[in-house]
Design a protein around this motif. Sequence first.
Motif, short mmCIF file in Angstrom:
data_model
loop_
_atom_site.label_atom_id
_atom_site.label_comp_id
_atom_site.label_asym_id
_atom_site.label_seq_id
_atom_site.Cartn_x
_atom_site.Cartn_y
_atom_site.Cartn_z
N PHE A 1 121.50 -27.99 32.46
CA PHE A 1 119.97 -28.53 32.63
C PHE A 1 120.33 -30.14 32.23
CE2 PHE A 1 116.63 -30.95 30.07
CZ PHE A 1 115.58 -30.72 31.11
N ALA A 2 119.65 -30.96 33.26
CA ALA A 2 119.79 -32.40 33.00
C ALA A 2 118.36 -32.95 32.78
CB ALA A 2 120.79 -33.06 34.11
N PHE A 3 118.17 -33.97 32.33
CA PHE A 3 116.97 -34.81 32.09
C PHE A 3 117.28 -36.25 32.67
CE2 PHE A 3 114.28 -37.77 29.79
CZ PHE A 3 113.03 -37.37 30.30
N GLN A 4 116.62 -36.53 33.68
CA GLN A 4 116.54 -37.96 34.42
C GLN A 4 118.20 -38.26 34.69
OE1 GLN A 4 113.76 -38.26 34.79
NE2 GLN A 4 112.85 -39.78 33.51
N ALA A 5 118.98 -37.30 34.84
CA ALA A 5 120.60 -37.40 35.22
C ALA A 5 120.73 -36.65 36.66
CB ALA A 5 121.42 -36.91 34.03
N ASP A 6 122.01 -36.96 37.17
CA ASP A 6 122.14 -36.31 38.41
C ASP A 6 123.00 -35.39 38.54
OD1 ASP A 6 124.60 -37.57 38.17
OD2 ASP A 6 123.94 -39.32 39.53
N LEU A 7 123.82 -34.92 37.51
CA LEU A 7 124.85 -33.77 37.57
C LEU A 7 125.84 -34.11 38.40
CD1 LEU A 7 122.90 -30.33 36.98
CD2 LEU A 7 124.04 -31.89 35.14
N GLY B 1 113.14 -42.47 28.84
CA GLY B 1 113.71 -41.95 27.77
C GLY B 1 115.52 -41.82 28.49
N ALA B 2 116.43 -41.46 27.30
CA ALA B 2 117.77 -41.98 27.95
C ALA B 2 118.11 -40.34 28.62
CB ALA B 2 118.66 -41.84 26.77
N PRO B 3 119.03 -40.33 29.64
CA PRO B 3 119.27 -39.29 30.22
C PRO B 3 120.06 -38.18 29.36
CG PRO B 3 120.14 -40.87 31.36
CD PRO B 3 119.64 -41.58 30.07
N ILE B 4 119.64 -36.87 29.36
CA ILE B 4 120.22 -35.97 28.48
C ILE B 4 120.78 -34.86 29.71
CG2 ILE B 4 119.87 -33.90 27.19
CD1 ILE B 4 117.14 -35.39 26.44
N ILE B 5 121.94 -34.61 29.49
CA ILE B 5 122.71 -33.37 30.36
C ILE B 5 123.53 -32.42 29.33
CG2 ILE B 5 123.26 -34.99 32.29
CD1 ILE B 5 126.35 -35.27 31.52
N PHE B 6 123.39 -31.18 29.79
CA PHE B 6 123.98 -29.89 29.18
C PHE B 6 123.37 -30.09 27.66
CE2 PHE B 6 127.20 -30.88 32.63
CZ PHE B 6 126.66 -29.71 33.59
N PRO B 7 122.26 -30.04 27.40
CA PRO B 7 121.61 -29.72 26.12
C PRO B 7 121.86 -28.20 25.36
CG PRO B 7 119.90 -29.94 27.31
CD PRO B 7 121.06 -29.87 28.20
N ASP B 8 121.96 -28.13 24.24
CA ASP B 8 122.08 -26.66 23.78
C ASP B 8 120.91 -26.38 22.83
OD1 ASP B 8 122.29 -28.20 21.48
OD2 ASP B 8 124.41 -26.93 20.90
N ILE C 1 117.43 -29.75 37.24
CA ILE C 1 117.58 -31.51 37.19
C ILE C 1 115.97 -31.51 36.85
CG2 ILE C 1 118.34 -33.30 37.85
CD1 ILE C 1 120.53 -32.21 39.22
N HIS C 2 115.87 -32.19 35.77
CA HIS C 2 114.53 -32.58 35.55
C HIS C 2 114.25 -33.84 35.81
CE1 HIS C 2 110.83 -32.89 32.60
NE2 HIS C 2 110.40 -33.01 34.05
N ILE C 3 113.57 -34.49 36.85
CA ILE C 3 113.11 -35.77 37.21
C ILE C 3 111.63 -36.12 36.51
CG2 ILE C 3 112.56 -37.38 39.24
CD1 ILE C 3 115.45 -36.23 38.85
N SER C 4 111.55 -36.96 35.73
CA SER C 4 110.34 -37.18 34.86
C SER C 4 109.77 -38.52 34.89
CB SER C 4 110.56 -36.58 33.46
OG SER C 4 109.68 -36.99 32.59
N SER C 5 108.44 -38.63 34.56
CA SER C 5 107.79 -39.80 34.56
C SER C 5 108.05 -40.35 33.08
CB SER C 5 106.46 -39.61 34.83
OG SER C 5 106.17 -39.39 36.08
N GLN C 6 108.43 -39.54 32.18
CA GLN C 6 108.85 -40.20 30.88
C GLN C 6 109.94 -41.18 31.00
OE1 GLN C 6 107.62 -38.97 27.78
NE2 GLN C 6 106.69 -37.00 28.23
#
Lengths: 279, 261
Positions: free
Chosen positions: A256-262, A207-214, A200-205
């Motif tokens: 993988f998740a970006f700015q999301a909690d899963l 941007g919209a959350p992204i979950i399970f990208p391919d 789970i990527h917690i970022s300073s950027q």
Amino acid sequence: MSYTAEISRRNPSCFLFLIDQSGSMVDPFGGEESGRRKADQVADVINRLLQNLIIKCAKQEGVRDYYHIGVIGYGTQVGPAFAGALAGRELVPIGEVANNPARIEAREKKVDDGAGGLADQTVRFPIWFDPVATGGTPMCQALTRAQSIMQGWTSQHAHGFPPLVINISDGEPTDGDPSVPAQSVIQLATSDGNVLLFNIHISSQSGAPIIFPDSQETLPDDHARLLFSMSSQLPEFLRTFVQQEGINVSENTRGFAFQADLVTLIKFLDIGTRPSNLR
Amino acid sequence: MEAFLVPLRVQKGGNAEGEYEDAFHPPGNGKVEGAALRFAIADGASEGMLSGAWARILVELHCRFEWTCSSLEQFLERAYQDWRSFKSEYLRDRKERNHPVQWYEEPGLQAGAFSTLLGLTLTGSSNEQAGQWTAVAIGDSCLFQVRGSTLVEKFPVERSSDFNSRPVLIASNPARNDQAISAIRRVSGTFGSGDAFYLMTDALAQWSLKEDEEGRNPWALLRALDTEDAPAFDVWIDGLRSTKELRNDDVTVIRIDLLRA
């Protein structure tokens, strides 16, 4: 077939969380305007994941020990991060985690009032972890520790449902390339499949959350791409569930998740009959 | 009309007996008589709070409810009333035992309980062992009508591959029942002297259908289960679980034999 082992008290599975508590977590989360630090977000994510996992295992009068839970913090030190009665323990039956939060806060929540409006309701919200942000980011050491804990668990539960390791970080390791120890984690297996490593990527950027990208293409920076590349590809059973949630999946979809909690992941855990009218 | 009732049950492997969350009614075994005979079985969802109690409320209500002149909505209204009484009694008991509701129980208690329901009504004249049957089902608890060693009716699930772990169930919370109300299934038929009905919760129903589909005649085996030479039901179920032929779940079957005239 993999990932079909029963999850029950006599055949428990395991969750191991790795939480980044390094100094860089003091930076803002999701852009300067959020008013939150990445460390606040990490604490929220881990508290919410534990809360949801425990509720999933709760029956009247208790929590069934379907999982062993570990939390390794990494920052100034690398080691078990539970406080209070659970301090120092690597893996704890989930029932004990449920009954030993650091504290329980009362929070207001808006609920449907049954007459087309919203009403305030007070709910109890358990807190196990407060935000911490000190020291470097020894992610390689944390993953090596995870490998050692998982090696022990998989040898004791050779036919168990494979453990899930969830690393929550800003993806800025200070002790080398974490891909190598990450690989050694996902090479471990029970007879039912390989250990899964999700990030789970917690970022300073912002941007919209992204979950399970391919693919890496939609990811905002190298930190996200690093964590994505370390993550396990979703096994087929999870791809099916993720697809049912309306997310496009392929064989390259990773945990993988970006700015999301899963937290949505918890819904996929199969520990018995889940009514389809309970969402 | 007379029928002979044999209920068999065992909880999920690894669980205590008190954690069994299926339900059936009537509770006893042996001969039952009447112009109309009612039977019901229910499977409380493992994910949900107090599901076993909700399943018991549904089977008991089915057996005393006047279905012929009432709707499912009226049935549910009565069930909700029974649930509210049960729940307030339960919460009072928790308080008296000084065992207050914990934070992790609150969401489940709010969401309520979920269960399948399969109800069977047999009607016939007193001097003939033949008549009509009607059944109502929500969820994946199953009815099988067997004549000799032949399966003549299966309801509501038709194939072993049709089972999954996400059925639509009856909720104790009215706000969650729109799907269940539209998912109700009803069927009727006729029975003759010597017929047997089996009501089963999903794990054993799936096994039975699969055995039948593959030509292995499970009905002879099921019929023999309560005889002296047969293994104890829990031992037999344990064997099927250990060879992975049967999913580990609460198992309940009630067999209803229409005695030969």
